[in-house]
Design an enzyme around this catalytic site. Structure first.
Site, PDB file in Angstrom:
ATOM      1  N   GLN A   1       0.807  -1.221   0.000  1.00 18.04           N
ATOM      2  CA  GLN A   1       0.000   0.000   0.000  1.00 18.04           C
ATOM      3  C   GLN A   1       0.842   1.275   0.000  1.00 18.04           C
ATOM      4  O   GLN A   1       0.299   2.370  -0.110  1.00 18.04           O
ATOM      5  CB  GLN A   1      -0.955  -0.004   1.185  1.00 18.04           C
ATOM      6  CG  GLN A   1      -2.026  -1.058   1.050  1.00 18.04           C
ATOM      7  CD  GLN A   1      -2.937  -1.087   2.263  1.00 18.04           C
ATOM      8  OE1 GLN A   1      -2.566  -0.673   3.355  1.00 18.04           O
ATOM      9  NE2 GLN A   1      -4.136  -1.590   2.065  1.00 18.04           N
ATOM     10  N   ASN A   2       2.157   1.145   0.111  1.00 17.61           N
ATOM     11  CA  ASN A   2       3.013   2.315   0.033  1.00 17.61           C
ATOM     12  C   ASN A   2       3.045   2.775  -1.425  1.00 17.61           C
ATOM     13  O   ASN A   2       3.239   1.963  -2.326  1.00 17.61           O
ATOM     14  CB  ASN A   2       4.422   1.994   0.542  1.00 17.61           C
ATOM     15  CG  ASN A   2       5.232   3.247   0.753  1.00 17.61           C
ATOM     16  OD1 ASN A   2       5.463   4.015  -0.178  1.00 17.61           O
ATOM     17  ND2 ASN A   2       5.668   3.458   1.982  1.00 17.61           N
ATOM     18  N   ARG A   3       2.869   4.050  -1.666  1.00 18.07           N
ATOM     19  CA  ARG A   3       2.754   4.579  -3.029  1.00 18.07           C
ATOM     20  C   ARG A   3       4.098   5.012  -3.618  1.00 18.07           C
ATOM     21  O   ARG A   3       4.141   5.603  -4.701  1.00 18.07           O
ATOM     22  CB  ARG A   3       1.797   5.775  -3.045  1.00 18.07           C
ATOM     23  CG  ARG A   3       0.425   5.552  -2.446  1.00 18.07           C
ATOM     24  CD  ARG A   3      -0.407   4.454  -3.075  1.00 18.07           C
ATOM     25  NE  ARG A   3      -0.994   4.735  -4.337  1.00 18.07           N
ATOM     26  CZ  ARG A   3      -2.236   5.163  -4.551  1.00 18.07           C
ATOM     27  NH1 ARG A   3      -3.023   5.398  -3.537  1.00 18.07           N
ATOM     28  NH2 ARG A   3      -2.671   5.354  -5.770  1.00 18.07           N
TER      29      ARG A   3
END
Length: 169
Positions: A39-41
């Protein structure tokens, strides 16, 4: 509480932009990869900035593409006590020698901080660096920082691609 450590820097003699995080989160430490949490962009934001789909690549290929685009990675914090992955839980931190790394990169033009924690700790350490190295605060790529819409983050992170490509700076 276990002491957690950052990874070695990913840089080479062509690095123009150095992106600094705070300290790898649990998933990154488990996988031994920068920004491994799904979920880290980070990979999306940097990919948009340089025009490459980094998420589609294997980790080592991602790093190679960053270096090809004159972008390096490291963390402000060398090691610290932290339960979980939140920056707010970091205790008893020791910082990496950012000044020495910056001085070892002859083409470095900018240091970008991925999030508030890295900016606060990094700017304190890099206060003595002046001249041609621009210090840039970026909105965090972390899933914990969801207050800013992704379109705005992409717009703010675009500066990375411009500096790395030596456009407009």
């Amino acid at each position: 509480m276990q002491r957690k450590s950052s990874f070695p820097p990913v840089t080479d003699g062509g690095t123009r932009v150095l992106i600094l995080g705070s300290l790898p989160g649990e998933e990154s430490l488990r996988q031994r990869q920068y920004y491994a949490h799904p979920q880290n962009r980070f990979w999306e934001l940097v990919g948009e900035a340089i025009g490459a789909d980094l998420r589609a690549l294997a980790y080592e290929a991602r790093l190679a593409v960053l270096l090809t685009h004159h972008i390096g990675l490291w963390d402000v914090i060398a090691d610290a006590h932290r339960s979980g992955s939140l920056d707010s839980a970091i205790r008893a931190e020791r910082v990496n020698d950012l000044t020495a790394l910056a001085r070892s990169l002859p083409r470095l033009r900018a240091i970008a901080f991925n999030g508030r924690k890295s900016a606060i700790a990094g700017r304190r350490q890099l206060a003595e660096i002046s001249g041609d190295i621009e210090l840039i605060d970026l909105p965090s790529s972390s899933p914990a920082y969801a207050a800013m819409p992704i379109a705005e983050k992409i717009s703010r992170w675009a500066v990375i691609g411009d500096i790395a490509a030596n456009r407009g700076r």
